[in-house]
Design a protein around this motif. Structure first.
Motif, short mmCIF file in Angstrom:
data_model
loop_
_atom_site.label_atom_id
_atom_site.label_comp_id
_atom_site.label_asym_id
_atom_site.label_seq_id
_atom_site.Cartn_x
_atom_site.Cartn_y
_atom_site.Cartn_z
N MET A 6 0.83 -1.21 0.00
CA MET A 6 0.00 0.00 0.00
C MET A 6 0.86 1.26 0.00
O MET A 6 0.59 2.21 -0.73
CB MET A 6 -0.95 -0.01 1.21
N LYS A 7 1.92 1.27 0.83
CA LYS A 7 2.80 2.44 0.87
C LYS A 7 3.48 2.65 -0.47
O LYS A 7 3.56 3.78 -0.97
CB LYS A 7 3.85 2.29 1.97
N THR A 9 2.48 1.68 -3.46
CA THR A 9 1.49 2.14 -4.43
C THR A 9 1.15 3.61 -4.20
O THR A 9 1.07 4.40 -5.14
CB THR A 9 0.21 1.29 -4.35
N PHE A 10 1.00 3.99 -2.93
CA PHE A 10 0.68 5.38 -2.61
C PHE A 10 1.82 6.31 -3.04
O PHE A 10 1.58 7.37 -3.62
CB PHE A 10 0.39 5.56 -1.13
N GLU A 13 1.65 6.26 -6.99
CA GLU A 13 0.43 6.62 -7.70
C GLU A 13 -0.51 7.54 -6.95
O GLU A 13 -1.51 7.99 -7.51
CB GLU A 13 -0.32 5.33 -8.09
N GLY A 14 -0.23 7.79 -5.67
CA GLY A 14 -1.07 8.71 -4.90
C GLY A 14 -2.35 8.08 -4.35
O GLY A 14 -3.23 8.80 -3.88
N HIS A 15 -2.46 6.75 -4.39
CA HIS A 15 -3.59 6.05 -3.78
C HIS A 15 -3.08 4.72 -3.24
O HIS A 15 -1.96 4.32 -3.50
CB HIS A 15 -4.74 5.84 -4.77
N TYR A 16 -3.92 4.04 -2.44
CA TYR A 16 -3.48 2.83 -1.77
C TYR A 16 -3.72 1.55 -2.56
O TYR A 16 -3.34 0.48 -2.14
CB TYR A 16 -4.16 2.70 -0.40
N GLY A 17 -4.34 1.64 -3.69
CA GLY A 17 -4.63 0.46 -4.50
C GLY A 17 -6.04 -0.02 -4.26
O GLY A 17 -6.52 -0.03 -3.12
N LYS A 18 -6.70 -0.40 -5.32
CA LYS A 18 -8.09 -0.82 -5.24
C LYS A 18 -8.25 -2.02 -4.31
O LYS A 18 -7.59 -3.04 -4.48
CB LYS A 18 -8.61 -1.18 -6.63
N ASN A 20 -7.25 -2.52 -1.33
CA ASN A 20 -6.25 -2.75 -0.29
C ASN A 20 -6.65 -2.23 1.09
O ASN A 20 -6.40 -2.93 2.08
CB ASN A 20 -4.89 -2.18 -0.71
N PRO A 21 -7.23 -1.05 1.22
CA PRO A 21 -7.65 -0.62 2.57
C PRO A 21 -8.66 -1.59 3.19
O PRO A 21 -8.59 -1.88 4.39
CB PRO A 21 -8.26 0.76 2.33
#
Length: 48
Positions: A6-7, A9-10, A13-18, A20-21
């Motif tokens: 997640m880190k 990807t963030f 790309e500025g998001h945590y990934g579809k 993943n949260p």
């Protein structure tokens, strides 16, 4: 491992990934539930 993904990807790309949260929440819920059941698994080790 999911937290690192997640880190990464963030950072890229500025998001945590579809999804993943939600996966992280489910994993934390499962771990919390396991800890709640520990006294049942180790009953003979309970204090007083």
């Amino acid at each position: 491992m999911l937290t690192r993904i997640m880190k990464s990807t963030f950072d890229r790309e500025g998001h945590y990934g579809k999804g993943n949260p939600e996966k992280e929440r489910e994993a934390l819920d499962a771990i919390s539930e396991s800890f709640r059941n520990l006294p049942d698994l180790f009953g003979e080790m309970k204090l007083g």
